[in-house]
Design an enzyme around this catalytic site. Structure first.
Site, PDB file in Angstrom:
ATOM      1  N   HIS A  24      39.881 -17.336  32.854  1.00  0.00           N
ATOM      2  CA  HIS A  24      40.710 -18.055  31.888  1.00  0.00           C
ATOM      3  C   HIS A  24      41.259 -17.033  30.900  1.00  0.00           C
ATOM      4  CE1 HIS A  24      39.129 -21.929  33.309  1.00  0.00           C
ATOM      5  NE2 HIS A  24      37.992 -21.257  33.457  1.00  0.00           N
ATOM      6  N   HIS A 202      37.382 -27.223  38.624  1.00  0.00           N
ATOM      7  CA  HIS A 202      36.019 -26.926  38.218  1.00  0.00           C
ATOM      8  C   HIS A 202      35.160 -28.136  38.586  1.00  0.00           C
ATOM      9  CE1 HIS A 202      37.952 -23.751  36.050  1.00  0.00           C
ATOM     10  NE2 HIS A 202      36.893 -23.439  35.311  1.00  0.00           N
ATOM     11  N   GLU A 205      29.354 -27.477  37.958  1.00  0.00           N
ATOM     12  CA  GLU A 205      28.761 -26.491  37.052  1.00  0.00           C
ATOM     13  C   GLU A 205      27.705 -27.235  36.223  1.00  0.00           C
ATOM     14  OE1 GLU A 205      29.986 -23.426  33.422  1.00  0.00           O
ATOM     15  OE2 GLU A 205      31.292 -25.108  33.915  1.00  0.00           O
ATOM     16  N   ASP A 283      35.041 -15.597  34.561  1.00  0.00           N
ATOM     17  CA  ASP A 283      35.216 -16.840  33.807  1.00  0.00           C
ATOM     18  C   ASP A 283      35.875 -16.587  32.443  1.00  0.00           C
ATOM     19  OD1 ASP A 283      35.109 -19.548  33.328  1.00  0.00           O
ATOM     20  OD2 ASP A 283      32.940 -19.688  33.224  1.00  0.00           O
ATOM     21  N   ASP A 284      35.075 -16.340  31.421  1.00  0.00           N
ATOM     22  CA  ASP A 284      35.563 -16.078  30.062  1.00  0.00           C
ATOM     23  C   ASP A 284      34.844 -14.822  29.539  1.00  0.00           C
ATOM     24  OD1 ASP A 284      37.116 -18.753  29.362  1.00  0.00           O
ATOM     25  OD2 ASP A 284      35.241 -19.332  30.333  1.00  0.00           O
TER      26      ASP A 284
END
Length: 358
Positions: A24, A202, A205, A283-284
């Site tokens: 992201h 997504h 998770e 991811d981040d």
């Protein structure tokens, strides 16, 4: 795990060609750049300096992380801001031998603040184009719908994005998973499919394995982001394997958000042993403590992965990318050559060279 062995893993990972499929852009916003842009745009942050921002990157679950994530994005206002954000990410991963990226951006995070869609995407696209020219890195852009908002809002963003049909390769579904099942977005995903876009979501998770079923059967996604909880359902494992649906797993994110209690308990080796197309991504990374090489290295060290398992993740990253077949084949050959030329590296002691018992 000895320091020497950790260094050996790190060296192997550094030279390994990789593709990043779960990133992201807003989550690559490093504190230093955040502080710089906030000053440039004369926006006051509730922090006195970079160190205070870093200290604030402390959270216990997905929602606490998202609260900080959206607050940080508030300083992004102009085309140059989005260019700088994307360019900083590209420069970083280019130094880690990441050869292809498929990045998510969250337009609703910005349009809800009054920032025009065009400002957001054009800044990012300029950076991606410069990445191709200056860094030799191929890239695709994926527009994410925010699942904590209603589907009508997502449809509005679909109509904004369709103006950039050729510049966007696909759509995704992210943000707060629990209580926001994929089925909530069936209509906008059907519109997106009709537009010719690839589909991601997504799922699995924090949400249950049922969310993964919804994503593949109702939304008809090409790829699942996360998907860890598929291991709770043998029928789902078989279906994911049959369809060769990629799982873009994020080890350091899983550790930070306590999706796993400890990185040593991460299920990646089990996923690979089940024949699933799982691969590792960041991811981040600004929030979770590491870009691609850190995710590979820490995961491999913590779970005692073999060299071939590490290479398998890299292969899956290209195989489940949206690249043309001939481009995938080129990178797969490159990985094979790299592994063969580094066959002398004995990463794991013989006693640990087995897949987890399943």
């Amino acid at each position: 795990m000895s320091e020497q062995n950790h260094a050996t893993i790190s060296a192997f990972v550094t030279g390994l060609p990789k593709a990043e499929l779960h990133l992201h852009l807003e989550g690559s916003f490093e504190p230093e750049l955040m502080f710089e842009i906030s000053k440039r745009n004369r926006i006051d942050l509730p922090y006195e300096n970079v160190e205070e921002i870093k200290a604030a990157y402390s959270f216990k679950n997905l929602q606490e992380f998202l609260d900080i994530y959206y607050a940080g994005a508030s300083v992004l206002l102009k085309k140059q801001d989005f260019y700088d954000l994307a360019w900083a990410y590209l420069e970083k991963v280019a130094s880690e031998n990441v050869r292809h990226v498929e990045v998510f951006f969250d337009p609703q995070t910005h349009t809800h603040r009054g920032v025009p869609f065009d400002v957001v995407i054009e800044g990012i696209l300029d950076a991606l184009n410069d990445g191709k020219k200056k860094l030799g890195m191929s890239s695709y852009l994926i527009m994410s719908y925010l699942r904590h908002l209603d589907e009508g809002d997502a449809i509005k963003i679909f109509h904004e994005g369709i103006k950039y049909r050729d510049e966007i390769v696909g759509v995704g579904l992210d943000s707060s998973e629990l209580g926001n099942p994929p089925s909530k977005f069936a209509e906008v995903f059907e519109l997106s499919k009709e537009a010719g876009w690839k589909l991601c979501a997504h799922a699995g998770e924090e949400g249950p394995s049922e969310y993964i079923w919804e994503a593949i059967d109702l939304l008809k996604v090409d790829r699942i982001d996360h998907g860890n909880r598929c291991l709770e359902d043998e029928k789902l494992i078989a279906e994911l394997s049959k369809r060769e649906i990629g799982l873009t797993i994020c080890p350091l994110s899983n550790d930070k958000l306590q999706v796993v209690k400890d990185l040593s308990e991460h299920p990646m080796r089990k996923l690979l042993a089940k024949g699933l197309k799982a691969s590792a991504h960041s991811d981040d990374p600004a929030y979770f403590g590491g870009y691609m090489n850190a995710n590979y290295t820490h995961l491999a060290a913590a779970t005692e992965m073999t060299r071939n398992e590490i290479a398998m993740m890299a292969k899956h990253s290209f195989e489940t990318s949206f690249l043309p077949v001939e481009e995938k084949a080129k990178y797969l050959d490159e990985i094979e050559g790299y592994v063969a030329s580094n066959s002398y590296l004995e990463i794991m002691p013989p006693k640990t060279r087995q897949i987890f018992s399943l």
